[in-house]
Design a protein around this motif. Structure first.
Motif: not given
Length: 324
Positions: A65-84
């Protein structure tokens, strides 16, 4: 105990660059409550292992019952930093992070710490000289990648009586699984003079890239008798490359790998692969269990190890129904 995760664990905060030493030493807390808004920053979704991991995280969050905010960085470290950073802005209670690379994701970990949001690393770590479990992030949950590499080398050693000309297909450059699986394998064979790595190149953990790299290296080294792939997707690509070159995988060239996917187990059954070391992708139950234990005030160890199995011709047929 995971080797790389504990490297430099005792080093003082004064050694940290980027002004990290100024950060408070205390780990962010997690308020005890029934339901949480939780972030999961996935690195990519280009292979069965990642897809299985994501599904496990999503299904466990829904179950609890938790709300999950999911992101996919598509193989990009820079996008993953932005996702966080986006998750921080959305005010999540905790972040599960599967870092694409060890160094580039350290700033994301530190940003979450400054915002008072605990982070749990899943399946890949960050540079232990720059960020430490129990201080900058809560813990690392994952496999012992060094041991995976060692077990793959041991299987190849036994199958070849210690004589092999090996092509190594490495994972993503800078990723902890690639670093550690190489270390485990190479540490094992360093005292085996008949086992030699004659070529090594990154296939980025991807099937098609693994095939392309294997094709190139096999052309340059037609004397190769074995391939060690850092994951099953690259191993499957190598099988295609061998067959295209007129070689018989599993006979002319032996293949060992890591992951334990359904395709790899089928290849073992078909005689095309020697063995694969499991790297369990089903993180959901363990990840949320650790989160809840922390919220209740329990002391969490810096590393939570997933136990992995080993698959070869002795058990692949029996285990394939459970594979992903």
């Amino acid at each position: 105990m995971l080797r790389r995760t504990f490297l430099a664990l005792a080093a003082g905060a004064a050694t940290l660059p980027f002004g990290f030493a100024a950060l408070a030493q205390e780990l962010p807390k997690l308020e005890a409550k029934d339901k949480y808004k939780v972030g999961f920053a996935q690195t990519e979704s280009n292979n069965p292992w990642r897809i299985a991991q994501t599904e496990s995280m999503k299904s466990e969050a829904a179950k609890l019952g938790h709300q999950l905010v999911y992101t996919d960085a598509a193989g990009s470290a820079a996008k993953q930093v932005a996702d966080v950073n986006s998750m921080i802005a959305q005010g999540v209670d905790l972040i599960f992070l599967a870092p694409r690379e060890e160094k580039p994701l350290v700033p994301a970990v530190m940003a979450a710490k400054r915002a008072g949001i605990p982070v749990i690393l899943l399946d890949r770590s960050v540079d232990p000289s720059l960020a430490k479990p129990g201080r900058d992030y809560l813990t690392f949950i994952g496999s012992d990648f060094v041991e995976e590499g060692r077990r793959a080398a041991e299987a190849l050693d036994k199958a070849t009586n210690g004589k092999a000309e090996i092509i190594q297909l490495e994972g993503t450059v800078g990723a902890s699984p690639a670093n550690d699986r190489r270390k485990g394998f190479e540490d094992y064979i360093k005292d085996k003079p008949g086992m030699k790595i004659i070529a090594s190149q990154s296939g980025d953990f991807a099937r098609d890239k693994g095939r392309q790299v294997a094709e190139t290296l096999l052309q340059a080294h037609p004397n190769a008798t074995a391939i060690y792939a850092h994951n099953d997707e690259m191993a499957m690509g190598a099988i295609s490359a061998l067959e295209a070159a007129g070689k018989t995988p599993g006979k002319d060239v032996l293949i060992v790998s890591v992951d334990g996917t359904r395709d790899a187990l089928q290849a073992i059954i078909d005689g095309k692969m020697l063995a694969t070391v499991e790297c369990n992708p089903k993180f959901g139950p363990k990840a949320f269990e650790v989160m809840m234990r922390y919220a209740k005030g329990e002391k969490i160890p810096p590393v939570v190890v997933n136990e992995d199995r080993f698959f070869d011709k002795s058990n692949a047929a029996q285990m394939i129904a459970d594979a992903y």
